[in-house]
Design a protein around this motif. Structure first.
Motif, PDB file in Angstrom:
ATOM      1  N   UNK A 247      -5.694  84.467   5.215  1.00 49.59           N
ATOM      2  CA  UNK A 247      -4.296  84.005   6.149  1.00 49.59           C
ATOM      3  C   UNK A 247      -4.441  83.305   7.465  1.00 49.59           C
ATOM      4  N   UNK A 248      -3.690  82.191   7.503  1.00 52.22           N
ATOM      5  CA  UNK A 248      -3.686  81.340   8.916  1.00 52.22           C
ATOM      6  C   UNK A 248      -2.492  81.387   9.503  1.00 52.22           C
ATOM      7  N   UNK A 249      -2.297  81.617  10.780  1.00 57.71           N
ATOM      8  CA  UNK A 249      -1.128  81.758  11.714  1.00 57.71           C
ATOM      9  C   UNK A 249      -1.360  80.242  12.039  1.00 57.71           C
ATOM     10  N   UNK A 250      -0.057  79.893  12.339  1.00 58.86           N
ATOM     11  CA  UNK A 250       0.723  78.216  13.185  1.00 58.86           C
ATOM     12  C   UNK A 250       1.416  78.803  14.268  1.00 58.86           C
TER      13      UNK A 250
ATOM     14  N   UNK B  69     -10.371  74.971  15.798  1.00 56.19           N
ATOM     15  CA  UNK B  69     -10.795  73.855  15.995  1.00 56.19           C
ATOM     16  C   UNK B  69     -11.400  73.300  14.268  1.00 56.19           C
ATOM     17  N   UNK B  70     -10.847  74.584  13.475  1.00 59.61           N
ATOM     18  CA  UNK B  70     -10.529  74.672  11.974  1.00 59.61           C
ATOM     19  C   UNK B  70      -9.545  73.210  11.659  1.00 59.61           C
ATOM     20  N   UNK B  71      -9.506  72.635  10.673  1.00 59.54           N
ATOM     21  CA  UNK B  71      -7.836  72.106  10.393  1.00 59.54           C
ATOM     22  C   UNK B  71      -8.104  70.337  10.921  1.00 59.54           C
ATOM     23  N   UNK B  72      -6.736  69.713  10.636  1.00 60.07           N
ATOM     24  CA  UNK B  72      -6.647  68.403  11.174  1.00 60.07           C
ATOM     25  C   UNK B  72      -5.542  68.270  11.881  1.00 60.07           C
ATOM     26  N   UNK B  73      -5.469  67.639  13.065  1.00 56.90           N
ATOM     27  CA  UNK B  73      -4.016  67.622  13.988  1.00 56.90           C
ATOM     28  C   UNK B  73      -3.448  68.641  13.829  1.00 56.90           C
ATOM     29  N   UNK B  74      -1.791  68.345  13.883  1.00 55.73           N
ATOM     30  CA  UNK B  74      -1.297  69.551  14.029  1.00 55.73           C
ATOM     31  C   UNK B  74      -1.126  70.925  12.463  1.00 55.73           C
ATOM     32  N   UNK B  75      -2.213  70.679  11.792  1.00 58.07           N
ATOM     33  CA  UNK B  75      -2.096  72.195  10.972  1.00 58.07           C
ATOM     34  C   UNK B  75      -3.542  72.689  11.476  1.00 58.07           C
ATOM     35  N   UNK B  76      -4.007  72.532  12.841  1.00 59.84           N
ATOM     36  CA  UNK B  76      -4.811  73.046  13.187  1.00 59.84           C
ATOM     37  C   UNK B  76      -3.581  74.635  13.309  1.00 59.84           C
ATOM     38  N   UNK B  77      -5.075  76.093  12.688  1.00 61.23           N
ATOM     39  CA  UNK B  77      -4.224  77.287  12.816  1.00 61.23           C
ATOM     40  C   UNK B  77      -4.582  77.904  14.499  1.00 61.23           C
ATOM     41  N   UNK B  78      -3.631  78.683  14.900  1.00 57.15           N
ATOM     42  CA  UNK B  78      -4.077  79.551  16.099  1.00 57.15           C
ATOM     43  C   UNK B  78      -5.048  80.596  16.112  1.00 57.15           C
TER      44      UNK B  78
END
Length: 126
Positions: A123-126, A72-81
């Motif tokens: 690190x963020x994984x999208x 749930x962190x992030x905005x719109x399609x920029x929410x990391x998996x």
């Protein structure tokens, strides 16, 4: 010579949807600089590097500090998996070196060097 290992816990009952990794490594590098051209500003003797680290990865359904889901962190399609934090520490231990016969006679002597390095990365994984 280089040697490294990593041990991962893919499922932790106490914190579901998290991955924990412990890392360790060792590197040995032999000196290649002759005494005649030795420069005290550039450490050059046989080197042993010992390091270790810790990696934490919160998957999409995991809970960050019990406050919110990692997905749930992030905005719109920029929410990391998944969101990860990696911490590492290294010690570069140079063997004592005695220099004699340098072209600059003031450089001749014994040198002791130890270097420490630490890092933290996100690190963020999208």
């Amino acid at each position: 010579m280089m040697l490294g290992t990593e041990y991962k816990w893919l499922t932790l009952e106490s914190v579901p949807n998290w991955v924990l990794a412990l890392r360790a490594g060792y590197t040995n590098q032999q000196n290649h600089m002759p005494d005649v051209t030795y420069d005290p500003g550039i450490p050059s003797s046989d080197l042993h590097v010992v390091g270790g680290g810790l990696g934490l990865l919160c998957k999409e359904q995991g809970s960050f500090l019990g406050l919110m889901r990692c997905g749930e962190l992030g905005v719109g399609s920029l929410k990391p998996k998944a969101i990860g934090v990696d911490v590492s520490l290294q010690a570069g231990i140079y063997e004592d070196r005695t220099v004699s016969g340098n072209r600059n006679r003031t450089v001749d002597g014994t040198y002791e060097t130890t270097l420490y390095n630490g890092s933290v990365s996100i690190r963020m994984i999208y």
